[in-house]
Write an enzyme that holds these catalytic residues in place. Structure first.
Site, short mmCIF file in Angstrom:
data_model
loop_
_atom_site.label_atom_id
_atom_site.label_comp_id
_atom_site.label_asym_id
_atom_site.label_seq_id
_atom_site.Cartn_x
_atom_site.Cartn_y
_atom_site.Cartn_z
N ASP B 96 0.87 -1.17 0.00
CA ASP B 96 0.00 0.00 0.00
C ASP B 96 0.91 1.22 0.00
OD1 ASP B 96 -0.63 0.85 3.41
OD2 ASP B 96 1.06 -0.20 2.53
N ASP B 270 -8.05 -7.47 1.38
CA ASP B 270 -6.99 -7.62 2.36
C ASP B 270 -7.54 -7.22 3.72
OD1 ASP B 270 -6.70 -4.52 1.88
OD2 ASP B 270 -5.46 -4.99 3.63
N CYS B 308 -11.84 -28.91 8.49
CA CYS B 308 -10.73 -28.09 8.01
C CYS B 308 -9.51 -28.98 7.88
CB CYS B 308 -10.44 -26.96 9.00
SG CYS B 308 -8.97 -26.02 8.62
N CYS B 310 -6.39 -28.11 7.67
CA CYS B 310 -5.13 -27.42 7.92
C CYS B 310 -4.26 -28.20 8.90
CB CYS B 310 -5.37 -25.99 8.41
SG CYS B 310 -5.64 -25.84 10.18
N CYS B 313 -5.60 -28.29 12.54
CA CYS B 313 -6.78 -29.13 12.79
C CYS B 313 -6.47 -30.61 12.62
CB CYS B 313 -7.92 -28.72 11.88
SG CYS B 313 -8.60 -27.10 12.34
N HIS B 338 -4.23 -21.73 11.07
CA HIS B 338 -5.61 -22.16 10.85
C HIS B 338 -6.44 -21.03 10.24
CE1 HIS B 338 -9.67 -23.66 11.38
NE2 HIS B 338 -9.94 -22.48 11.91
#
Lengths: 423, 420
Positions: B96, B270, B308, B310, B313, B338
């Protein structure tokens, strides 16, 4: 658990095999444990830990964190290792956390006090065994009275530490017999006695008479005990212990001290030291490459001397500005001089941090208080420390322990150096 | 100079909303969109290694010009091989302009036509962040997408200041375009402003779309404004912005907001929320969030979300994370892992559903899971999704409009198809 020694000179080179529930676990000796806080390596998730080479086969967890969730573990029923997401790990549970200070004066004939995040917990042998039943560790330190390190303990206090610890040991051994959950767990007897030789010998001999699986040299933490006394006592204690059982020591982590203990019959160390280095924003850079390569040795020697002459003064000043706990084996990456140093933390190191990042980047992360600083430094410091133990094993095999000692002791004296790790 | 290749390739458009799915063609590789970009403020994705972030499927993340320009400084980052080299990030980066941070973080930031004057937080003399200086820093940082310096006002501001900021942002866009020294390697996006005023938004977009920029951001929102006005402003913007260029809605990151704004036609988002909330012990789940520090989780032996996939998890329970939070920063990293995985999965599910022409089904399921037990989605979200859509080009006569309707309380829905 089987201990095999290879009979090298200067230290007990060998291995422990048949560890853990599966019986597939092993630990090379002399070696160290993986220091964890509540079951995870500090700062590291499972996949970042996997990037670290040479992670030891036995993980170390301190009892207080688990005692605080005793009720949770009791309900869980399947043991702490599985609860902590490491069902295949070999787990050693020590009584105290090496990094948490233990205030003196709280133990009694019937209880020992532990310190966790929620404060003091008073524990009887019976309560201690209750918790161990919920933890189901592979190895554990028997509850003992090691409150002799404040430097104010005299002969009487030393004697008490031995008496109490033996009494606790006998109680716990009995309780273990009646506990099906702990049939596969190996109890380590703690050798106490403060700085009194007689008491140390008594503790060693008496503990050795009990059916423990290994021994823990306790009460050598901290800096109150004079170095010569410490070394003498360690040597005397291990001389009384059977050859075929492992010896762990608590509270010793610096490379020079590790070598001194190995020479005096100690097998296993903790790895809290690289964690402490990480917490002060420092990185281990000491060399343990003792290979005699004449050309390179000359270059290194000259290089080091050159650095010493010009840098020693500066380094000493910086050392005093930096963390007072800082040792000669590390550099402080918070130091301004690293802000545009685009080299790796340690030249020649193959860890994730050194392969992918620069000193400038780690410095930036430290200065801006970014969490990633701890992650990267922990990865480097662990890998370097585990590599040190590999080097020790190699040196014993090659009968070159003296060279390694000389190298490490030289660095212990000469202050921080920007050493190059050649492997 | 040959026209640059279009950044956005649209693979599918939902016929019953403004949602589109496709990919962004960026210098460091292709990025599927709609996309959520995690924020790595100071050149680090908050406790995750670059390898972990890439392992979660992230192909673009953010760095902050203000923070990095202050410490360690643009020149040092440039010498490290740009932000890519500094962070060891092989994929895409977006920086940015620094304007927003200054206005939100500094008490004594003064905006004038020249730029934003400010007192650096860590000492030194007063500095000026001008459009030229912002471009200079961003050119040194080397991100794939760079943002113009805009004159940002809070979305709750009213009065002439809003118009002034909007007009100035157009002028600053021109100055950024003029001073951008690496247009081939770095794509400069404009940031449309105008507060919550439709007339100002219209004027701004009309002006900015006259400039040759490869993408547009919708700025000045997500700052505490009324949600009813928020979605209307987003919708107006996507109706007026060109179809064939990416639309980046800045600062949006709550799951519901993402779903609604994808439906309204945004491509890129974002937000610090998912990573920040992780560091407070909060895990994002399809039905809300779990405050894992709460005692209720002490003996909850289930993973955060059984569906999930991930790494967190797969291995750890809520009870363990609850215990670990007390003593080890590793817990924060596990939660960050996660939450980023959750965001990535949300975006890719949306994208899949758009490609498979079943985006409305996705939205219905999403809302049912998130708000099922709580009486349905918030009013603003319902209004946004039920509002008439005009997918035709801006100023042309609207075709028979297509309606994207939901009747949650009655648990059925109806829709009319539009034939172009």
């Amino acid at each position: 658990m089987r201990l095999k020694l290879l009979g090298a000179g200067g230290g007990r080179l060998g291995s422990l095999a048949g560890l853990g529930r599966s019986g597939a676990g092993s630990l090379s000796l002399p070696g160290c444990l993986l220091y964890t806080r509540t079951g995870a390596a500090p700062h590291l998730s499972h996949d970042t830990l996997r990037e670290v080479r040479g992670v030891p086969g036995v993980a170390h967890i301190a009892l207080p964190a688990l005692a605080e969730i005793h009720d949770v573990l009791e309900e869980y029923k399947e043991g702490a290792a599985k609860f902590m997401g490491m069902p295949d790990a070999v787990l050693y549970c020590s009584l105290h956390d090496p990094v948490t200070p233990c205030p003196s004066g709280y133990n009694t004939n019937k209880t020992v006090s532990l310190w966790g995040s929620s404060g003091r917990m008073e524990m009887t042998p019976s309560k201690f065994m209750d918790i161990q039943r919920a933890i189901q560790p592979d190895w554990f330190q028997c509850i003992s009275d090691g409150d002799t390190i404040s430097g104010e303990a005299g002969r009487k206090r030393a004697k008490k530490s031995v008496d109490r610890s033996l009494s606790f040991l006998d109680m716990c051994l009995q309780l273990q017999e009646k506990s099906p959950e702990l049939q596969g767990s190996v109890m380590f007897g703690a050798i106490e006695g403060g700085d009194i030789l007689e008491e140390r010998l008594r503790s060693a001999r008496e503990t050795a008479k009990r059916p423990v699986g290994g021994f823990l040299l306790d009460g050598f933490q901290g800096s109150a005990m004079a170095k010569e006394t410490k070394l003498k006592l360690i040597a005397s204690v291990t001389a009384e212990l059977p050859e075929d059982k492992p010896r762990i020591i608590h509270g010793v982590g610096k490379p020079d001290e590790v070598l001194e203990c190995i020479e005096r019959g100690v097998d296993i160390f903790e790895s809290f030291f690289p964690f402490q280095v990480t917490e002060r924003g420092c990185a281990l850079v000491f060399s343990y490459s003792y290979h005699p390569d004449p050309e390179a040795t000359v270059l290194t020697q000259n290089g080091t001397q050159h650095l010493e002459k010009n840098g020693a003064q500066e380094d000493q000043e910086e050392v005093s500005k930096a963390d007072p706990e800082m040792t000669p084996f590390e550099i402080c990456l918070k130091d301004k001089k690293y802000h545009d140093d685009f080299g790796p933390v340690l030249e020649g190191c193959s860890c994730y941090c050194c392969q992918r990042h620069t000193r400038a980047y780690v410095h930036h992360l430290l200065v801006t208080n970014e969490l990633l600083a701890g992650v990267l430094l922990m990865m480097h410091n662990f890998q370097h420390y585990f590599g040190f133990f590999s080097a020790i094993q190699e040196a014993l095999r090659d009968r070159k322990l003296d060279q390694l000692k000389e190298l490490v002791f030289r660095q212990a004296l000469q202050g921080p150096a920007d050493a190059t790790l050649r492997q | 100079m040959a026209a640059p290749a279009p950044v956005l390739r649209i693979a599918a458009e939902c016929g019953r909303s403004r949602a589109r799915a496709g990919e962004l063609r960026l210098p460091h590789g292709t990025v599927p969109c709609p996309v959520f970009m995690p924020v790595g403020t100071r050149g680090t994705a908050k406790g995750l290694t670059a390898a972990q972030l890439a392992g979660l499927g992230c192909r673009i993340c953010l760095g902050n010009t203000f923070h990095l320009g202050t410490r360690p400084g643009a020149e040092l980052v440039r010498r490290s091989g740009g932000l890519h080299g500094f962070m060891d990030w092989p994929h895409n980066l977006l920086t940015d302009s620094g304007g927003f941070q200054m206005v939100s973080l500094l008490e004594l930031a003064e905006v004038s036509e020249e730029g934003v004057q400010f007192q650096p937080p860590h000492g030194g003399e007063r500095l000026l962040l001008s459009p030229e200086r912002s471009m200079e820093i961003q050119n040194a940082l080397g991100a794939d997408i760079v943002m113009q310096l805009d004159d940002v006002v809070s979305s709750t501001t009213t009065g002439p200041r809003v118009e002034e900021a909007m007009e100035r942002s157009v002028r600053w866009l021109d100055r950024c375009l003029a001073s951008h020294s690496r247009p081939q390697q770095q794509l400069l996006f404009a940031i449309t402003q105008g507060g919550l005023d439709p007339a100002l938004r219209r004027r701004c977009i009309r002006a900015m779309t006259r400039r040759a920029v490869p993408g547009f951001a919708i700025g000045g929102l997500s700052g505490g404004e009324d949600k009813a006005q928020f979605w209307r402003t987003v919708k107006l913007s996507t109706e007026l912005l060109p179809r064939d260029k990416p639309r980046y809605l800045m600062g949006v990151g709550y799951a519901t907001d993402l779903v609604v704004c994808v439906a309204l036609g945004c491509d890129m988002f974002d937000c610090v929320f998912p990573t920040r909330t992780a560091r407070f012990g909060s895990a994002l789940v399809p039905w809300g969030s779990l405050q894992l520090k709460n005692h209720q989780f002490a003996k909850d032996f289930r993973p955060i979300d059984a569906d999930c996939g991930c790494p967190t998890c797969q291995r750890y329970s809520r009870a363990y994370l609850h215990a670990l939070l007390r003593s080890n920063t590793a817990a924060l990293h596990l939660l960050t892992l996660h939450n980023v995985a959750y965001q990535m999965k949300l975006m890719s599910s949306m994208r899949e559903s758009i490609l498979q022409r079943r985006f409305p089904d996705f939205v219905r399921e999403f809302m049912a899971t998130m708000y099922g037990g709580r009486g349905g989605p918030p009013a603003w979200a319902r209004e946004a999704l039920e509002s008439p859509q005009f997918p035709g080009p801006p100023h042309s006569r609207p075709s028979p409009h297509c309606v994207f309707l939901y009747k949650f309380s009655l648990c059925f829905y109806f829709y009319r198809f539009q034939v172009f």
